[in-house]
Design a protein around this motif. Structure first.
Motif, PDB file in Angstrom:
ATOM      1  N   ASN A 444       0.828  -1.203   0.000  1.00 26.58           N
ATOM      2  CA  ASN A 444       0.000   0.000   0.000  1.00 26.58           C
ATOM      3  C   ASN A 444       0.862   1.253   0.000  1.00 26.58           C
ATOM      4  OD1 ASN A 444      -1.805   2.113   1.842  1.00 26.58           O
ATOM      5  ND2 ASN A 444      -2.969   0.937   0.325  1.00 26.58           N
ATOM      6  N   GLU A 445       1.941   1.229   0.799  1.00 26.71           N
ATOM      7  CA  GLU A 445       2.843   2.375   0.839  1.00 26.71           C
ATOM      8  C   GLU A 445       3.510   2.585  -0.529  1.00 26.71           C
ATOM      9  OE1 GLU A 445       6.615   4.137   3.435  1.00 26.71           O
ATOM     10  OE2 GLU A 445       5.956   2.065   3.726  1.00 26.71           O
ATOM     11  N   ALA A 446       3.878   1.492  -1.165  1.00 31.74           N
ATOM     12  CA  ALA A 446       4.486   1.593  -2.483  1.00 31.74           C
ATOM     13  C   ALA A 446       3.533   2.235  -3.490  1.00 31.74           C
ATOM     14  CB  ALA A 446       4.929   0.220  -2.971  1.00 31.74           C
ATOM     15  N   LYS A 447       2.233   1.856  -3.432  1.00 30.63           N
ATOM     16  CA  LYS A 447       1.245   2.443  -4.340  1.00 30.63           C
ATOM     17  C   LYS A 447       1.078   3.934  -4.088  1.00 30.63           C
ATOM     18  CE  LYS A 447      -1.521  -1.751  -5.054  1.00 30.63           C
ATOM     19  NZ  LYS A 447      -2.845  -2.393  -4.829  1.00 30.63           N
ATOM     20  N   VAL A 448       1.045   4.310  -2.808  1.00 30.93           N
ATOM     21  CA  VAL A 448       0.902   5.722  -2.463  1.00 30.93           C
ATOM     22  C   VAL A 448       2.110   6.521  -2.968  1.00 30.93           C
ATOM     23  CG1 VAL A 448       0.797   7.383  -0.554  1.00 30.93           C
ATOM     24  CG2 VAL A 448      -0.574   5.284  -0.466  1.00 30.93           C
ATOM     25  N   LYS A 449       3.332   5.961  -2.787  1.00 30.94           N
ATOM     26  CA  LYS A 449       4.534   6.627  -3.267  1.00 30.94           C
ATOM     27  C   LYS A 449       4.534   6.747  -4.792  1.00 30.94           C
ATOM     28  CE  LYS A 449       7.676   5.403   0.525  1.00 30.94           C
ATOM     29  NZ  LYS A 449       8.879   4.630   0.918  1.00 30.94           N
ATOM     30  N   PHE A 450       4.049   5.671  -5.449  1.00 30.45           N
ATOM     31  CA  PHE A 450       3.959   5.695  -6.913  1.00 30.45           C
ATOM     32  C   PHE A 450       3.026   6.819  -7.365  1.00 30.45           C
ATOM     33  CE2 PHE A 450       1.803   4.529 -10.860  1.00 30.45           C
ATOM     34  CZ  PHE A 450       2.870   4.307 -11.701  1.00 30.45           C
ATOM     35  N   GLN A 451       1.885   6.947  -6.732  1.00 33.63           N
ATOM     36  CA  GLN A 451       0.930   7.991  -7.085  1.00 33.63           C
ATOM     37  C   GLN A 451       1.502   9.376  -6.803  1.00 33.63           C
ATOM     38  OE1 GLN A 451      -2.009   7.891  -8.657  1.00 33.63           O
ATOM     39  NE2 GLN A 451      -1.695   5.689  -8.981  1.00 33.63           N
ATOM     40  N   LEU A 452       2.263   9.489  -5.678  1.00 40.45           N
ATOM     41  CA  LEU A 452       2.867  10.777  -5.368  1.00 40.45           C
ATOM     42  C   LEU A 452       3.935  11.142  -6.403  1.00 40.45           C
ATOM     43  CD1 LEU A 452       2.858  13.058  -3.274  1.00 40.45           C
ATOM     44  CD2 LEU A 452       4.750  11.893  -2.129  1.00 40.45           C
ATOM     45  N   ASP A 453       4.740  10.161  -6.855  1.00 40.47           N
ATOM     46  CA  ASP A 453       5.731  10.400  -7.898  1.00 40.47           C
ATOM     47  C   ASP A 453       5.055  10.861  -9.193  1.00 40.47           C
ATOM     48  OD1 ASP A 453       7.743   9.661  -6.184  1.00 40.47           O
ATOM     49  OD2 ASP A 453       7.964   7.623  -6.984  1.00 40.47           O
ATOM     50  N   TYR A 454       3.917  10.198  -9.493  1.00 43.14           N
ATOM     51  CA  TYR A 454       3.168  10.561 -10.697  1.00 43.14           C
ATOM     52  C   TYR A 454       2.654  11.992 -10.585  1.00 43.14           C
ATOM     53  CZ  TYR A 454      -0.612  10.683 -14.141  1.00 43.14           C
ATOM     54  OH  TYR A 454      -1.442  11.024 -15.174  1.00 43.14           O
ATOM     55  N   LEU A 455       2.130  12.348  -9.403  1.00 43.59           N
ATOM     56  CA  LEU A 455       1.615  13.694  -9.192  1.00 43.59           C
ATOM     57  C   LEU A 455       2.732  14.730  -9.306  1.00 43.59           C
ATOM     58  CD1 LEU A 455      -0.667  15.606  -8.378  1.00 43.59           C
ATOM     59  CD2 LEU A 455      -0.124  15.113  -5.977  1.00 43.59           C
ATOM     60  N   GLU A 456       3.891  14.393  -8.732  1.00 44.46           N
ATOM     61  CA  GLU A 456       5.026  15.312  -8.814  1.00 44.46           C
ATOM     62  C   GLU A 456       5.447  15.532 -10.266  1.00 44.46           C
ATOM     63  OE1 GLU A 456       9.325  15.889  -6.592  1.00 44.46           O
ATOM     64  OE2 GLU A 456       8.685  13.864  -7.150  1.00 44.46           O
ATOM     65  N   LYS A 457       5.472  14.452 -11.046  1.00 46.42           N
ATOM     66  CA  LYS A 457       5.829  14.564 -12.470  1.00 46.42           C
ATOM     67  C   LYS A 457       4.855  15.477 -13.205  1.00 46.42           C
ATOM     68  CE  LYS A 457       6.441  11.672 -16.603  1.00 46.42           C
ATOM     69  NZ  LYS A 457       6.380  10.281 -17.128  1.00 46.42           N
ATOM     70  N   LYS A 458       3.553  15.322 -12.937  1.00 47.01           N
ATOM     71  CA  LYS A 458       2.537  16.142 -13.604  1.00 47.01           C
ATOM     72  C   LYS A 458       2.670  17.610 -13.185  1.00 47.01           C
ATOM     73  CE  LYS A 458      -0.206  14.774 -15.977  1.00 47.01           C
ATOM     74  NZ  LYS A 458      -0.171  14.540 -17.444  1.00 47.01           N
ATOM     75  N   VAL A 459       2.964  17.858 -11.903  1.00 47.54           N
ATOM     76  CA  VAL A 459       3.119  19.232 -11.436  1.00 47.54           C
ATOM     77  C   VAL A 459       4.311  19.900 -12.129  1.00 47.54           C
ATOM     78  CG1 VAL A 459       3.710  20.665  -9.435  1.00 47.54           C
ATOM     79  CG2 VAL A 459       1.990  18.868  -9.212  1.00 47.54           C
ATOM     80  N   TRP A 460       5.432  19.147 -12.262  1.00 48.00           N
ATOM     81  CA  TRP A 460       6.589  19.723 -12.937  1.00 48.00           C
ATOM     82  C   TRP A 460       6.317  19.931 -14.432  1.00 48.00           C
ATOM     83  CZ3 TRP A 460      10.111  22.583 -11.136  1.00 48.00           C
ATOM     84  CH2 TRP A 460      10.623  22.407  -9.851  1.00 48.00           C
ATOM     85  N   GLN A 461       5.526  19.055 -15.047  1.00 48.12           N
ATOM     86  CA  GLN A 461       5.120  19.273 -16.440  1.00 48.12           C
ATOM     87  C   GLN A 461       4.348  20.584 -16.567  1.00 48.12           C
ATOM     88  OE1 GLN A 461       2.941  15.799 -17.672  1.00 48.12           O
ATOM     89  NE2 GLN A 461       4.783  14.599 -18.101  1.00 48.12           N
ATOM     90  N   ALA A 462       3.441  20.812 -15.594  1.00 51.43           N
ATOM     91  CA  ALA A 462       2.677  22.059 -15.604  1.00 51.43           C
ATOM     92  C   ALA A 462       3.594  23.263 -15.394  1.00 51.43           C
ATOM     93  CB  ALA A 462       1.604  22.015 -14.516  1.00 51.43           C
ATOM     94  N   GLN A 463       4.590  23.092 -14.530  1.00 55.29           N
ATOM     95  CA  GLN A 463       5.539  24.175 -14.297  1.00 55.29           C
ATOM     96  C   GLN A 463       6.320  24.485 -15.565  1.00 55.29           C
ATOM     97  OE1 GLN A 463       6.076  26.353 -12.154  1.00 55.29           O
ATOM     98  NE2 GLN A 463       8.184  27.059 -12.435  1.00 55.29           N
ATOM     99  N   ARG A 464       6.710  23.435 -16.325  1.00 55.43           N
ATOM    100  CA  ARG A 464       7.425  23.671 -17.575  1.00 55.43           C
ATOM    101  C   ARG A 464       6.547  24.403 -18.579  1.00 55.43           C
ATOM    102  NH1 ARG A 464      10.233  18.916 -16.102  1.00 55.43           N
ATOM    103  NH2 ARG A 464       8.613  17.529 -16.888  1.00 55.43           N
ATOM    104  N   LYS A 465       5.248  24.104 -18.568  1.00 56.50           N
ATOM    105  CA  LYS A 465       4.337  24.833 -19.462  1.00 56.50           C
ATOM    106  C   LYS A 465       4.286  26.304 -19.081  1.00 56.50           C
ATOM    107  CE  LYS A 465       1.334  21.051 -20.926  1.00 56.50           C
ATOM    108  NZ  LYS A 465      -0.057  20.522 -20.938  1.00 56.50           N
ATOM    109  N   ARG A 466       4.326  26.597 -17.778  1.00 57.97           N
ATOM    110  CA  ARG A 466       4.347  27.981 -17.330  1.00 57.97           C
ATOM    111  C   ARG A 466       5.608  28.689 -17.817  1.00 57.97           C
ATOM    112  NH1 ARG A 466       3.581  28.347 -11.008  1.00 57.97           N
ATOM    113  NH2 ARG A 466       3.414  30.565 -11.516  1.00 57.97           N
TER     114      ARG A 466
END
Length: 524
Positions: A444-466
């Motif tokens: 369960n912890e691994a899944k949560v970390k995976f989702q957090l990594d995915y969220l971080e990647k998407k946030v940085w993608q949005a930052q690059r668009k900015r």
């Protein structure tokens, strides 16, 4: 492998054996070469008459026609370069070759006190369609776009290929940036395209327009009179094909021993001539007979010589013998090669000697990178050098994106990871409930970390668009200076800059000093 340009620039004596006419940096080499050429005879009247007729068809100006007239004089020498007939002259280095040739001829005219004329050998006999069918220009967004010739060439020489309809070319240039010169340049290109009889003619017309004020002479080896002039040399090459192969092999082996990478790598049996039937096929020798590559019917030497006497236009040299044909036809003071050519010329000294010649001076073409005003400004603003761009700007992209992060994205995610770690640590006592709880917690912890990594990647993608504006500027630098991850001069067509600046761009190229073989010049 060793860097040949650097070696020639700094320690020519290490490769002097392979360049028998001497160091191109020393004027004495040119003086000695001139003395050697004065001992040889050339068909100057036929050359001049045929070139004059050809240049009337090109619409050459009086300066070029005067240069041709000078060829009739026994004291006149030539500086020659050559290139395949690419679209709209092909890559930038074609223009750099032409301008180096023009400048070197002018310089030696003054230093030797005798006529020296510049000649551009248009390699229309070549049939390598892939080499000439595509070129790249920068569009209005600063991205390289392809301009492509239709068809596959059919294995025939470029000089036999038809010129495409101008509309086919213009449709691929629709994305070129608007400027005060665009309309007039496109109009001129249309006129030259419609005037051209074949791709070789189109190339010569276009390059002539770019350098018309300097009197460059163009040579089309496919003109019948030139073929007849060269026929005795073809006969000699056929007769001495085994000696030529042996001389090439010997010099190539020594070149490799010195630590260089050979550009010419024979596969065996080459006669080093082509025959057009009508596709251009290499002549090979095996089991005491001649053959055309891909065909089984044998021929003897008498058959080939009979064909040569009847139809010399069917014969053409390859990379090994073209320089020798040039030497036979022209009093060549120096040849202006690019880096790749320079490497394979180093393998040819023995071939020249075997056929009774001394190889000309090899004077490397200028190498340059053109920088627009906006590129210069942005390089300065970001504190970047050309070396930075050449090595890739990914590090600068990452830095700029992070510099514009005002919300401390990494810190937020780091705190969240710490909170998750603490939370799952607090759940550890629940392992007593069941033997599988520990495994459930880990997964369960691994899944949560995976989702957090995915969220971080998407946030940085949005930052690059900015940051898209600043990132697009960096991309424009790479697209303009190292397009397609290669040297600008090997990819971009000169019309990327001629449409932006008009013929003043060519004037700026003419101002670049020649003779610095170890460095890229910067064209501002």
């Amino acid at each position: 492998m060793r860097d040949l340009m650097q070696t020639i620039a700094t320690c020519f004596e290490q490769v002097a054996l392979f360049f028998p006419s001497g160091d191109p940096k020393i004027q004495k080499s040119f003086e000695q070469r001139a003395v050697y050429l004065d001992s040889r005879d050339y068909s100057r009247e036929i050359l001049a008459d045929t070139l004059k007729e050809y240049h009337r068809n090109l619409g050459a100006n009086s300066e070029t026609l005067q240069m041709i007239e000078e060829l009739r004089q026994k004291e006149t020498l030539t500086v020659i370069t050559g290139q395949q007939a690419g679209i709209l002259t092909g890559p930038l280095y074609t223009l750099y070759k032409a301008m180096t040739t023009i400048q070197l001829a002018k310089e030696q005219r003054e230093k030797l006190g005798r006529p020296v004329v510049p000649v551009f050998w248009v390699a229309g006999e070549d049939h390598d369609w892939q080499e000439i069918r595509e070129t790249y220009l920068l569009n209005s967004e600063g991205k390289p776009i392809s301009c492509l010739l239709p068809g596959d060439g059919g294995g025939e020489s470029v000089g036999h290929q038809k010129v495409p309809d101008w509309e086919t070319i213009e449709a691929q240039l629709i994305e070129m940036p608007d400027s005060e010169f665009r309309s007039s340049v496109l109009k001129q290109c249309r006129q030259l395209t419609e005037q051209a009889e074949n791709l070789t003619h189109w190339f010569a017309l276009t390059l002539q327009w770019l350098v018309h004020k300097w009197g460059l002479i163009f040579f089309d080896p496919m003109i019948p009179e030139f073929k007849r002039l060269a026929a005795p040399m073809y006969e000699q090459i056929l007769k001495m094909h085994a000696d030529v192969r042996e001389a090439l092999a010997e010099r190539t082996n020594r070149w490799v021993e010195l630590g260089f990478n050979p550009q010419i790598q024979p596969t065996g049996g080459e006669v080093n001539l082509f025959l057009s039937v009508p596709e251009r096929r290499a002549i090979l020798y095996s089991a005491e007979s001649f053959y055309l590559r891909g065909q089984k019917e044998p021929m003897d030497l008498d058959t080939l010589n009979d064909l040569l006497s009847q139809a010399p236009e069917k014969f053409s040299p390859n990379v090994v013998t073209r320089p020798v044909i040039q030497e036979y036809l022209f009093p060549t003071l120096a040849y202006v090669p690019g880096p790749g050519e320079l490497n394979y010329w180093a393998q040819l000294g023995g071939v020249f000697a075997k056929l009774g010649f001394v190889m000309p001076i090899l004077f490397p073409r200028l190498s340059a990178v053109a920088l627009t005003a906006s590129w210069q400004k942005y390089l300065k603003k970001q504190g970047l050098t050309l070396a930075d761009v050449n090595h890739g700007l990914q590090e600068q992209r990452n830095r700029l994106v992070r510099e514009q992060d005002t919300l401390d994205i990494d810190d937020h995610f780091q705190r969240m990871r710490e909170q998750i770690a603490r939370g799952y640590a607090e759940l550890k006592p629940l392992q007593e409930v069941h033997a599988n709880v520990s495994d459930w917690l880990d997964r369960n912890e691994a899944k949560v970390k995976f989702q957090l990594d995915y969220l971080e990647k998407k946030v940085w993608q949005a930052q690059r668009k900015r940051c898209s504006d600043v990132l697009s500027r960096l991309q424009q630098l790479e697209d303009g200076i190292v397009p397609n991850h290669s040297r600008q001069e090997r990819v971009l067509n000169p019309f990327s800059f001629v449409m932006r600046y008009g013929l003043s761009f060519v004037d700026r190229v003419a101002e670049i000093p020649i003779g610095d073989f170890s460095e890229h010049q910067i064209l501002l």
